[in-house]
Design a protein around this motif. Structure first.
Motif, short mmCIF file in Angstrom:
data_model
loop_
_atom_site.label_atom_id
_atom_site.label_comp_id
_atom_site.label_asym_id
_atom_site.label_seq_id
_atom_site.Cartn_x
_atom_site.Cartn_y
_atom_site.Cartn_z
N PHE A 48 0.80 -1.24 0.00
CA PHE A 48 0.00 0.00 0.00
C PHE A 48 0.83 1.28 0.00
O PHE A 48 0.31 2.36 0.27
N MET A 49 2.14 1.23 -0.28
CA MET A 49 2.97 2.43 -0.25
C MET A 49 3.01 3.09 -1.63
O MET A 49 3.58 2.54 -2.57
N PRO A 50 2.40 4.28 -1.77
CA PRO A 50 2.48 4.98 -3.04
C PRO A 50 3.93 5.34 -3.37
O PRO A 50 4.68 5.79 -2.51
N HIS A 51 4.32 5.11 -4.64
CA HIS A 51 5.69 5.41 -5.06
C HIS A 51 5.75 5.58 -6.57
O HIS A 51 4.81 5.24 -7.29
N VAL A 52 6.89 6.11 -7.03
CA VAL A 52 7.19 6.27 -8.45
C VAL A 52 8.54 5.61 -8.68
O VAL A 52 9.49 5.86 -7.93
N GLU A 53 8.64 4.79 -9.71
CA GLU A 53 9.90 4.14 -10.08
C GLU A 53 10.46 4.86 -11.30
O GLU A 53 9.78 4.96 -12.32
N ALA A 54 11.69 5.37 -11.17
CA ALA A 54 12.26 6.18 -12.25
C ALA A 54 13.63 5.69 -12.68
O ALA A 54 14.42 5.24 -11.85
N ASN A 55 13.88 5.78 -13.98
CA ASN A 55 15.21 5.54 -14.51
C ASN A 55 15.92 6.89 -14.50
O ASN A 55 15.51 7.82 -15.19
N MET A 56 16.99 7.00 -13.73
CA MET A 56 17.68 8.27 -13.57
C MET A 56 18.68 8.53 -14.69
O MET A 56 19.24 9.62 -14.78
N SER A 57 18.90 7.57 -15.56
CA SER A 57 19.80 7.77 -16.69
C SER A 57 19.00 8.19 -17.92
O SER A 57 17.90 7.69 -18.15
N THR A 58 19.58 9.07 -18.70
CA THR A 58 18.94 9.46 -19.97
C THR A 58 19.56 8.71 -21.14
O THR A 58 19.20 8.95 -22.29
N THR A 59 20.50 7.78 -20.85
CA THR A 59 21.17 7.05 -21.93
C THR A 59 21.12 5.53 -21.76
O THR A 59 21.32 4.81 -22.73
N GLU A 60 20.89 5.01 -20.54
CA GLU A 60 20.92 3.58 -20.30
C GLU A 60 19.59 3.08 -19.74
O GLU A 60 18.96 3.76 -18.95
N GLU A 61 19.21 1.87 -20.14
CA GLU A 61 17.99 1.23 -19.65
C GLU A 61 18.17 0.82 -18.19
O GLU A 61 19.27 0.49 -17.75
N LEU A 62 17.10 0.86 -17.41
CA LEU A 62 17.05 0.35 -16.04
C LEU A 62 16.30 -0.98 -16.07
O LEU A 62 15.18 -1.04 -16.57
N VAL A 63 16.93 -2.05 -15.56
CA VAL A 63 16.30 -3.37 -15.57
C VAL A 63 16.49 -4.00 -14.20
O VAL A 63 17.60 -4.02 -13.66
N TRP A 64 15.39 -4.51 -13.65
CA TRP A 64 15.47 -5.23 -12.39
C TRP A 64 14.48 -6.37 -12.37
O TRP A 64 13.54 -6.41 -13.14
N LEU A 65 14.76 -7.35 -11.50
CA LEU A 65 13.85 -8.47 -11.28
C LEU A 65 12.99 -8.14 -10.08
O LEU A 65 13.47 -7.55 -9.11
N THR A 66 11.73 -8.52 -10.14
CA THR A 66 10.80 -8.23 -9.06
C THR A 66 10.00 -9.47 -8.71
O THR A 66 9.53 -10.18 -9.60
N ALA A 67 9.85 -9.69 -7.40
CA ALA A 67 8.97 -10.75 -6.91
C ALA A 67 7.91 -10.08 -6.04
O ALA A 67 8.22 -9.16 -5.26
#
Length: 164
Positions: free
Chosen positions: A121-140
């Motif tokens: 229930f925690m409101p949040h925003v996920e952002a890629n801070m790079s303007t040149t590289e992709e952000l990739v993560w695994l989530t469970a």
């Protein structure tokens, strides 16, 4: 191996009922999602793209969602939360930031090799801070991939964020 360990293993081998996961022939077997066969119909949030490897949509799983999340350079999710789901993540590559708190003024950064936990229930925003590289993560996520999108905020409200 100690006697106690052997006894525990024997006990685990006979405990529980996993027949709910049985195939049509009655056998319970592992399920592999092959590369390129992941489920992409999972709930999305802005430019935060979720691809499911293990989920109720295409495996017998009923209590976990496990997948890959990515943001193109300079992109972010909408503000959202994951309902009652607990979320754990592991950054594979890139520089991400999770904004949270009043007006999304608080944030934590994460880079390759970092682990993150997002409470239910925690409101949040996920952002890629790079303007040149992709952000990739695994989530469970347990029990499932719940995504509740909230009212968007202007990029200028997110300290340090900029689009590609």
């Amino acid at each position: 191996m100690t006697q106690q360990t052997e006894t525990q293993q024997a006990q685990y081998a006979t405990e529980g009922d996993n027949s709910v996961y049985a195939q049509p022939d009655g056998r319970v077997v592992p399920v592999v999602t092959r590369a390129g066969q992941e489920d992409t119909s999972t709930m999305q949030s802005g430019q935060c793209v979720r691809v499911s490897g293990v989920s109720i949509q295409h495996t017998p799983a009923t209590k976990i969602w496990f997948g890959q999340v990515s943001n193109e350079p300079g992109y972010r999710s909408f503000p959202h939360h994951h309902g009652e789901a607990e979320t754990g993540g592991y950054v594979l590559r890139g520089h991400g930031r999770i904004y949270f708190g009043e007006g999304y003024k608080d944030y934590i950064d994460m880079t390759a090799g970092d682990w993150v936990f997002v409470p239910p229930f925690m409101p949040h925003v996920e952002a890629n801070m790079s303007t040149t590289e992709e952000l990739v993560w695994l989530t469970a996520r347990t029990p499932e991939n719940i995504v509740v999108n909230l009212e968007d905020v202007d990029d200028s409200e997110l300290e340090g964020f900029r689009r590609a």
